[in-house]
Design a protein around this motif. Sequence first.
Motif, short mmCIF file in Angstrom:
data_model
loop_
_atom_site.label_atom_id
_atom_site.label_comp_id
_atom_site.label_asym_id
_atom_site.label_seq_id
_atom_site.Cartn_x
_atom_site.Cartn_y
_atom_site.Cartn_z
N VAL A 1 -23.02 -10.63 64.77
CA VAL A 1 -23.43 -11.52 63.22
C VAL A 1 -22.69 -10.89 61.96
O VAL A 1 -23.50 -9.48 61.79
N GLU A 2 -21.96 -11.24 61.34
CA GLU A 2 -21.29 -10.18 60.09
C GLU A 2 -22.29 -10.30 59.13
O GLU A 2 -22.59 -9.23 58.38
N ILE A 3 -22.77 -11.56 58.61
CA ILE A 3 -23.75 -11.68 57.61
C ILE A 3 -23.33 -10.76 56.50
O ILE A 3 -23.90 -10.13 55.49
N ALA A 4 -21.99 -11.00 56.06
CA ALA A 4 -21.30 -10.26 54.89
C ALA A 4 -21.89 -10.32 53.69
O ALA A 4 -21.82 -9.40 52.68
N GLU A 5 -22.34 -11.39 53.37
CA GLU A 5 -22.81 -11.84 52.00
C GLU A 5 -24.40 -11.59 51.97
O GLU A 5 -25.08 -11.61 50.70
N LEU A 6 -25.18 -10.89 52.91
CA LEU A 6 -26.41 -10.91 52.90
C LEU A 6 -26.96 -9.77 51.72
O LEU A 6 -27.72 -9.98 51.01
N ASP A 7 -26.32 -8.70 51.67
CA ASP A 7 -26.63 -7.69 50.69
C ASP A 7 -26.59 -8.13 49.31
O ASP A 7 -27.40 -7.72 48.59
N HIS A 8 -25.47 -8.79 48.99
CA HIS A 8 -25.24 -9.36 47.64
C HIS A 8 -26.53 -10.60 47.33
O HIS A 8 -27.19 -10.14 46.30
N LEU A 9 -26.57 -11.48 48.04
CA LEU A 9 -27.80 -12.52 47.90
C LEU A 9 -28.98 -11.76 48.06
O LEU A 9 -29.93 -12.16 46.91
N ASN A 10 -29.43 -10.78 48.76
CA ASN A 10 -30.59 -10.48 48.76
C ASN A 10 -30.85 -9.66 47.34
O ASN A 10 -32.01 -9.49 46.77
N GLY A 11 -29.76 -8.86 47.06
CA GLY A 11 -30.02 -7.87 45.70
C GLY A 11 -30.00 -8.86 44.66
O GLY A 11 -30.73 -8.51 43.71
N MET A 12 -29.79 -9.94 44.58
CA MET A 12 -29.69 -10.91 43.60
C MET A 12 -31.02 -11.62 43.48
O MET A 12 -31.78 -12.17 42.23
N VAL A 13 -32.06 -11.54 44.44
CA VAL A 13 -33.19 -12.06 44.75
C VAL A 13 -34.45 -11.09 44.48
O VAL A 13 -35.39 -11.41 43.80
N GLY A 14 -34.28 -10.01 45.30
CA GLY A 14 -35.71 -9.31 45.61
C GLY A 14 -36.23 -8.70 44.32
O GLY A 14 -37.26 -8.61 43.96
N GLY A 15 -35.44 -7.78 43.58
CA GLY A 15 -35.91 -7.10 42.44
C GLY A 15 -36.36 -7.81 41.55
O GLY A 15 -37.52 -7.33 40.77
N PRO A 16 -35.62 -8.76 40.98
CA PRO A 16 -36.03 -9.57 40.11
C PRO A 16 -37.59 -10.22 39.99
O PRO A 16 -38.18 -10.37 39.16
N ILE A 17 -37.73 -10.82 41.23
CA ILE A 17 -38.93 -11.52 41.45
C ILE A 17 -40.11 -10.54 41.75
O ILE A 17 -41.13 -10.72 41.22
N ALA A 18 -39.82 -9.25 42.28
CA ALA A 18 -41.10 -8.59 42.71
C ALA A 18 -41.16 -7.49 41.20
O ALA A 18 -42.48 -7.31 41.31
N LEU A 19 -40.59 -7.75 40.35
CA LEU A 19 -40.95 -6.92 39.12
C LEU A 19 -41.17 -7.72 37.90
O LEU A 19 -41.68 -7.28 36.93
N HIS A 20 -41.09 -8.97 38.25
CA HIS A 20 -41.47 -9.96 37.15
C HIS A 20 -42.79 -10.44 37.32
O HIS A 20 -43.59 -10.98 36.40
N GLU A 21 -42.82 -11.04 38.58
CA GLU A 21 -44.27 -11.75 38.80
C GLU A 21 -45.56 -11.00 38.95
O GLU A 21 -46.43 -11.87 38.64
#
Length: 484
Positions: free
Chosen positions: A294-314
């Motif tokens: 499974v290539e999941i080529a977009e995973l790194d980009h999508l995950n990067g757009m989500v993880g940090g902003p949520i973990a550092l704001h909430e």
Amino acid sequence: MTWTVDAQLALTATEAVAAIQSGRLKAADYIATLLARAASLESLNALTTLDLDGALAAARRIDALPAEARAQLPLAGLPVVVKDNINTAGLQTSAGTPALEGFVPKTNAPSVQRLVDAGAIVLGKANMHELAFGITSTNFATHAGPVRNPYDPTLIPGGSSGGTAAAIAARIAPAGLGTDTGGSTRIPAALTGTAGFRPSVGNGESERRYHDPHAVLPISHTRDTVGPMARTVADIALLDGVITGAGALPSVALNGLRIGLPAPLWAGLEAQVEAVAHAALKRLDAAGVVFVPVEIAELDHLNGMVGGPIALHEPREDVLAWLTANDAPVKSVAELAARIASPDVRAIYDAVLGDVLGERYDDALNLWRPRLRQYMADIFAGERLDALLFPTTRLVATPIDDVHGSSFVRIDGGEPIDTMDAFLRNTDPASTSGIPGLSLPAGMSASGLPVGFELDGPLGEDRRLLAIGIAFEQLLGALPAPAL
């Protein structure tokens, strides 16, 4: 029957419960053995609190029950350790930070209470990375200190639930509870040769498998969850069934399982991790598992757009809500942060208080996270996958950094990589997308250290994922105990 100390220490959670239910093993004898084990291994810093009197008293109550009543308790006399950020009535919940040292909540977290109601006994509270904001469990708070890996005390056990994992690996307890925001049950499980589970979180509301509102000192309500940890996946399934009320596991055979191998999560591995992982793949392939690249080529980009902003704001609102709901001695996040002892966590809280990614939070939560969740769901459905499989961590346990707590690592002599980023790379996508993830032992490295395999499953398919994990562990086997 006379039980030797070694025989008691070797018991899995399932085996211990069966022995106590049947009356073949006295709960008080078992608890006494484990308390002595904890005292003899105090240098591992696995625990922050040991409930000597309370645990023995609870064990005697179990032993005093009529045989039929004891046999009906799903966790009769089972000793568990609970991560020190999970509320426990009568026992400290400090989250490994000085400002909360000695704070005792009035009630148990719901997940803890369900275990206790089923007959489990809280042996003590487990050490952790301060405020759960790290993956090494190198804690600089004066009452704790760095958790040490039972396979080599100079190395990290992973984190942030490192104390729970170390206690289980060291045979101080057969099972326990951790928490997981980005990999905090799975990373320490991988580095200590144990099993760690992150249940489904989904949308954080109706799709959440475990519900512990304001009962765990949080990082992020969107990402956080309590998770069981044990030496076997079968033991994790036992605890998960008690916490959720779920029934028997579905029947799963290895032959014909469709398991996706996501290419980005197999890249850049330490050579000894890659060797163990591919050897395990060969055994699974011989048993009839069908592997699907499974290539999941977009995973790194999508995950990067989500993880940090949520973990550092909430954390700003979520931590304050916990402090208020529990009538904690600290009344503000700033007051809590001012007394942080660990340099790496202090730096993270500076970013939290400065809300450095705040402007990206709304899009992360409402735009990018739904896209990521749909992307993962489409991969499982489109490829007809039962699970995804990959090494839980890119590298084995690394030396304790007692200056910074977490700094940089090199994989096979390559360029320096931030320690947290290196260990979180493979575990973080399950956290940000809300799907269940399970780490179990894959084997031992050439240097004699554990290597973990992670299985991620579709949202809500937790019991089937655990059943697949059990089938995997029956083939791959348990790792040898650390020489302590």
